[in-house]
Design a protein around this motif. Structure first.
Motif, PDB file in Angstrom:
ATOM      1  N   SER A  83       0.756  -0.899  -0.252  1.00 40.55           N
ATOM      2  CA  SER A  83       0.159   0.260  -0.038  1.00 40.55           C
ATOM      3  C   SER A  83       1.011   0.946  -0.343  1.00 40.55           C
ATOM      4  CB  SER A  83      -0.658   0.078   0.946  1.00 40.55           C
ATOM      5  OG  SER A  83      -1.780  -1.127   1.163  1.00 40.55           O
ATOM      6  N   MET A  91      -4.053  -0.366  -7.850  1.00 40.80           N
ATOM      7  CA  MET A  91      -5.198  -1.379  -6.699  1.00 40.80           C
ATOM      8  C   MET A  91      -6.410  -1.385  -7.555  1.00 40.80           C
ATOM      9  SD  MET A  91      -6.183   0.440  -3.017  1.00 40.80           S
ATOM     10  CE  MET A  91      -4.110   1.284  -2.296  1.00 40.80           C
ATOM     11  N   TRP A 125      -6.999  -2.621   1.525  1.00 40.36           N
ATOM     12  CA  TRP A 125      -6.734  -1.967   0.063  1.00 40.36           C
ATOM     13  C   TRP A 125      -9.135  -1.195   0.378  1.00 40.36           C
ATOM     14  CZ3 TRP A 125      -4.485  -6.033  -3.214  1.00 40.36           C
ATOM     15  CH2 TRP A 125      -3.333  -5.525  -2.939  1.00 40.36           C
TER      16      TRP A 125
END
Length: 296
Positions: A83, A91, A125
């Motif tokens: 991340s 993503m 996420w």
């Protein structure tokens, strides 16, 4: 010492974060060997939790779930590090939504949302969701002991207009946003265990009565927020799909704790479908023998 730990560890994390996914998961495989076979990280806790949740499964079946869980746990750790540098476009390929229009419609209605989830599949996420809506995002989290890493985590989330706030800050921060007229999207991971003596509600979870968090429901009722559950499905390694389910559009029309009960039912359904993706290292059932008389 905190700063020293940060400057020593941060470069390692950054290098890991820029690895292509193929190499990232090779590192994850190595981490699995370390955690599962060499260190045995919380293996007794995981074994005990699985036995409690699935009393009718054989030892062989439980061991298979446990091993798959540790593989997934290591993937989650590496994906969290990823991340730091992953692009928005990348993503979005790895974390998709089947019905994001549900939230977009609520935004058009000027409805703030209490977004509830479990520690299941991937919650790291979910922050990419902010690129699909214009709501101000808040997520309740546990503050890290190292202040430098804590600031790092907050910076990562802030890329997508998400703000991390502690449990103690939640009511005041979200209420203040409500007073300013903001449309908010507030995330609550509400499946883990509160302190038994502070619990307002006990509920059967995987067949065992435990204290449960009710903060999301109570705040939703106070501020008239729509309560939405997000369920995560692992499609394949590194790829997740999220589906939203409305639990309560008008929360004050529901009896107290019925929204929380429905949330836990949805969590159970996820776990029963694919138990290896739940966070079994947490001592979720540690208060099972302390049920107060009024909740028995």
């Amino acid at each position: 010492m905190q700063f020293l730990a940060y400057i020593l560890i941060y470069p390692i994390l950054w290098v890991i974060s820029i690895l292509p996914f193929r190499l990232l998961y090779a590192v994850s495989d190595g981490l699995f060997v370390l955690l599962y076979y060499l260190i045995g990280y919380r293996k007794k806790v995981v074994k005990a939790n699985l036995k409690l949740a699935f009393p009718n499964k054989t030892d062989k079946e439980l061991n298979q779930i446990r091993k798959k869980f540790y593989h997934h746990l290591c993937d989650m750790i590496l994906e969290s590090i990823k991340s730091m540098t992953i692009s928005e476009a990348e993503m979005k390929k790895h974390f998709t939504f089947t019905n994001v229009a549900l939230l977009q419609d609520l935004e058009k209605q000027k409805r703030s949302v209490a977004l509830v989830c479990a520690h299941y599949g991937s919650w790291e996420w979910i922050f990419i969701l902010q690129t699909y809506v214009n709501m101000t995002g808040y997520a309740i989290y546990k503050q890290l002991a190292n202040t430098y890493f804590d600031k790092l985590v907050k910076r990562i989330r802030a890329k997508y207009n998400s703000h991390l706030i502690t449990t103690k800050e939640a009511i005041l921060t979200i209420s203040a946003a409500h007073e300013r007229g903001e449309i908010t999207l507030c995330g609550f991971a509400s499946d883990q265990s509160p302190k038994a003596e502070k619990a307002h509600h006990w509920k059967d979870f995987m067949g065992i009565k435990v204290p449960v968090h009710t903060g999301a429901e109570m705040l939703a009722k106070k501020l008239d927020m729509t309560v939405v559950f997000f369920g995560v499905k692992r499609i394949k390694r590194g790829y997740y799909e999220t589906t939203f389910t409305t639990i309560a559009h008008n929360p004050n029309a529901f009896p107290n704790y019925s929204i929380t009960d429905k949330f836990l039912e949805l969590v159970e359904a996820q776990i029963n479908e694919a138990p290896e993706y739940y966070l079994w290292t947490h001592k979720r059932w540690k208060h099972r023998n302390k049920v107060p008389a009024q909740f028995q």
